[in-house]
Write an enzyme that holds these catalytic residues in place. Structure first.
Site, PDB file in Angstrom:
ATOM      1  CG  HIS A  18      98.472 -30.891  11.775  1.00 17.34           C
ATOM      2  ND1 HIS A  18      99.196 -29.792  11.848  1.00 17.34           N
ATOM      3  CD2 HIS A  18      97.667 -31.134  13.125  1.00 17.34           C
ATOM      4  CE1 HIS A  18      99.265 -29.298  13.034  1.00 17.34           C
ATOM      5  NE2 HIS A  18      98.555 -30.566  13.894  1.00 17.34           N
ATOM      6  CE  LYS A  42      97.080 -25.809  21.901  1.00 18.20           C
ATOM      7  NZ  LYS A  42      97.358 -26.612  20.593  1.00 18.20           N
ATOM      8  NE  ARG A  96     101.176 -35.272  18.590  1.00 23.35           N
ATOM      9  CZ  ARG A  96     101.123 -34.147  19.169  1.00 23.35           C
ATOM     10  NH1 ARG A  96     102.229 -33.556  18.354  1.00 23.35           N
ATOM     11  NH2 ARG A  96     100.544 -33.840  20.224  1.00 23.35           N
ATOM     12  CB  SER A 135     101.726 -26.682  15.688  1.00 19.52           C
ATOM     13  OG  SER A 135     101.064 -27.296  14.760  1.00 19.52           O
TER      14      SER A 135
HETATM   15  O1  PNS Z   1      95.060 -29.140  17.936  1.00 21.77           O
HETATM   16  P1  PNS Z   1      94.563 -28.818  19.270  1.00 21.77           P
HETATM   17  O2  PNS Z   1      95.079 -27.579  19.859  1.00 21.77           O
HETATM   18  O3  PNS Z   1      94.767 -30.040  20.058  1.00 21.77           O
HETATM   19  O4  PNS Z   1      93.037 -28.779  19.120  1.00 21.77           O
HETATM   20  C1  PNS Z   1      92.206 -28.997  20.445  1.00 21.77           C
HETATM   21  C2  PNS Z   1      90.655 -28.595  20.039  1.00 21.77           C
HETATM   22  C3  PNS Z   1      90.656 -27.281  18.833  1.00 21.77           C
HETATM   23  C4  PNS Z   1      90.145 -29.696  19.205  1.00 21.77           C
HETATM   24  C5  PNS Z   1      89.918 -28.274  21.152  1.00 21.77           C
HETATM   25  O5  PNS Z   1      90.590 -27.514  22.242  1.00 21.77           O
HETATM   26  C6  PNS Z   1      88.501 -27.912  21.045  1.00 21.77           C
HETATM   27  O6  PNS Z   1      87.693 -28.382  20.571  1.00 21.77           O
HETATM   28  N1  PNS Z   1      88.251 -26.570  21.556  1.00 21.77           N
HETATM   29  C7  PNS Z   1      86.771 -26.089  21.389  1.00 21.77           C
HETATM   30  C8  PNS Z   1      86.547 -25.654  22.776  1.00 21.77           C
HETATM   31  C9  PNS Z   1      85.767 -26.886  23.324  1.00 21.77           C
HETATM   32  O7  PNS Z   1      84.701 -27.325  22.375  1.00 21.77           O
HETATM   33  N2  PNS Z   1      86.083 -27.356  24.479  1.00 21.77           N
HETATM   34  C10 PNS Z   1      85.334 -28.382  25.262  1.00 21.77           C
HETATM   35  C11 PNS Z   1      85.927 -29.615  24.932  1.00 21.77           C
HETATM   36  S1  PNS Z   1      87.378 -29.817  25.685  1.00 21.77           S
END
Ligand code: PNS
Length: 171
Positions: A18, A42, A96, A135
């Site tokens: 990150h 999660k 990745r 993570s």
């Molecule tokens: O590091 P991550 O867990 O892959 O990040 C995922 C993240 C936080 C970017 C994604 O889950 C997110 O934007 N969540 C907020 C809810 C949302 O907007 N959902 C609609 C798009 S899938």
């Protein structure tokens, strides 16, 4: 030069992968918002949002950042609502392996469907060193008392070990 970019994620905890993306993104934008998702779906989140923000701030302070203002914030709800509210121009995501790609395209298309706000998504390929890093892998290594120095900063390593002790009821 981008005016304002956002780099969202769970960051549970922030890894050197990150940090590599944050450092590289800081060269592309005047302002970078690192946005930590509060209401993650999660199930196995170790650190509270305040703890994750603290780990990020601490680790970012060790980066060699020149002309970029970085702020770390928590967010709830839809990412696009935050993008609208903060008037973000560019969404940054790290990629990745190929396995990330499908999920990221899904995320991007969903986000674009949910808002009229115009923004671009930029995918930064992970540096080779951190291609395998996540993570969840880091948490697993911590749980089994493996060496963490390749994956996280010293501060995050210390906090991870504290968390493992807490979980094992040692305090
Ligand atoms: O590091 P991550 O867990 O892959 O990040 C995922 C993240 C936080 C970017 C994604 O889950 C997110 O934007 N969540 C907020 C809810 C949302 O907007 N959902 C609609 C798009 S899938």
């Amino acid at each position: 030069m981008i005016k304002r970019a956002i780099y969202p994620g769970s960051f549970d905890p922030v890894t050197k992968g990150h940090l590599d993306i944050i450092h590289r993104a800081s060269k592309l934008t005047e302002e970078l918002i690192v946005a930590v998702l509060q209401n993650s779906s999660k199930s196995n989140i170790w650190f509270s949002v305040e703890e994750r923000i603290n780990l990020l701030k601490h680790s970012i302070s060790e980066l060699d950042v020149e002309n970029c203002k970085i702020k770390v914030i928590a967010f709830k709800g839809l990412l696009v609502d935050l993008i609208e509210r903060e008037d973000v121009d560019v969404l940054i995501r790290g990629l990745r392996a190929v396995s990330d790609y499908e999920y990221e395209v899904q995320l991007d298309l969903t986000n674009k469907q949910l808002t009229k706000k115009e923004f671009e998504t930029i995918f930064l390929n992970s540096s080779r060193k951190y291609l395998y890093l996540s993570s969840s892998i880091v948490r697993d290594v911590a749980l089994h008392k493996g060496e963490l120095k390749y994956f996280v900063t010293d501060y995050v390593k210390k906090e991870l070990m504290k968390k493992v002790d807490e979980m094992n009821g040692k305090k």
